[in-house]
Scaffold this active site. Structure first.
Site, short mmCIF file in Angstrom:
data_model
loop_
_atom_site.label_atom_id
_atom_site.label_comp_id
_atom_site.label_asym_id
_atom_site.label_seq_id
_atom_site.Cartn_x
_atom_site.Cartn_y
_atom_site.Cartn_z
N CYS A 98 -5.75 2.19 5.66
CA CYS A 98 -6.93 0.46 6.27
C CYS A 98 -6.47 0.08 7.45
O CYS A 98 -5.30 0.51 8.35
CB CYS A 98 -6.90 -0.88 5.36
SG CYS A 98 -4.96 -0.99 5.16
N CYS A 111 -2.47 -0.40 7.39
CA CYS A 111 -1.86 1.61 7.74
C CYS A 111 -2.30 1.88 8.58
O CYS A 111 -0.65 2.59 9.17
CB CYS A 111 -2.39 1.74 5.86
SG CYS A 111 -1.86 0.53 4.85
N HIS A 119 0.62 -1.50 -0.16
CA HIS A 119 0.21 -0.15 0.14
C HIS A 119 0.93 1.20 -0.31
O HIS A 119 2.30 1.29 0.73
CB HIS A 119 -0.71 0.17 1.11
CG HIS A 119 -2.80 -1.47 1.43
ND1 HIS A 119 -3.11 -0.90 2.07
CD2 HIS A 119 -2.11 -1.93 0.59
CE1 HIS A 119 -3.76 -2.66 2.03
NE2 HIS A 119 -3.34 -2.67 0.82
N GLU A 152 1.09 3.57 2.09
CA GLU A 152 0.81 4.19 3.41
C GLU A 152 2.41 3.55 3.48
O GLU A 152 3.25 4.20 4.37
CB GLU A 152 -0.06 4.28 4.15
CG GLU A 152 -1.10 4.75 3.94
CD GLU A 152 -1.49 4.04 2.97
OE1 GLU A 152 -2.34 3.88 2.26
OE2 GLU A 152 -3.49 4.68 3.56
#
Length: 142
Positions: free
Chosen positions: A76, A79, A46, A48
């Site tokens: 999420c 993260c 992801h 992040e």
């Protein structure tokens, strides 16, 4: 946040879900990334997570105290946990994510008693722009 949107658009051009993240220290960008889950064949790639990894390398530390993260979508739970473990000072995000978010939706990671560090949180920055980009991406996929 503009640089995070740039990373999100670049991710979209690669066929990735358009999410971008930027980490800043003292007004200077120290890392930036867009989603790469498909390209890397890695569900943890992801924006992040990638930005945190880059920032930790740049700072030569596993802690990013004094740094802020800008993300185009509510992080999420995975993260959010990484943001907590990295000790990021502030989280700025654009669109809410009612299905997959882990900050104001779902797990609400930072509100859990097991969370050791919660950043200051500022959501809704350019939310309609981020939501429109995500909607357009998913509409094109259907």
């Amino acid at each position: 946040m503009s640089c995070a949107f740039f990373e999100a658009r670049a991710a979209m051009e690669r066929g990735e879900v358009p999410v971008g993240a930027v980490i800043v220290r003292d007004g200077k960008i120290i890392s930036r990334a867009g989603n790469q889950t498909l390209q890397a064949k890695d569900p943890t790639a992801h924006a992040e997570i990638l930005a945190i990894q880059q920032a930790c390398r740049a700072e030569a530390s596993e802690r990013l105290s004094g740094c802020d993260i800008y993300v185009t979508l509510e992080p999420c739970a995975m993260c959010a946990a990484a943001i907590s473990f990295a000790r990021l000072r502030r989280l700025y995000f654009a669109a809410l994510d009612p299905k997959g978010g882990g900050v104001e939706h779902g797990a609400r990671f930072f509100a859990q008693p097991t969370c050791h560090h919660a950043p200051d949180i500022y959501g809704g920055i350019r939310a309609s722009e981020a939501a429109a980009m995500l909607s357009a991406f998913f509409m094109a996929r259907r």
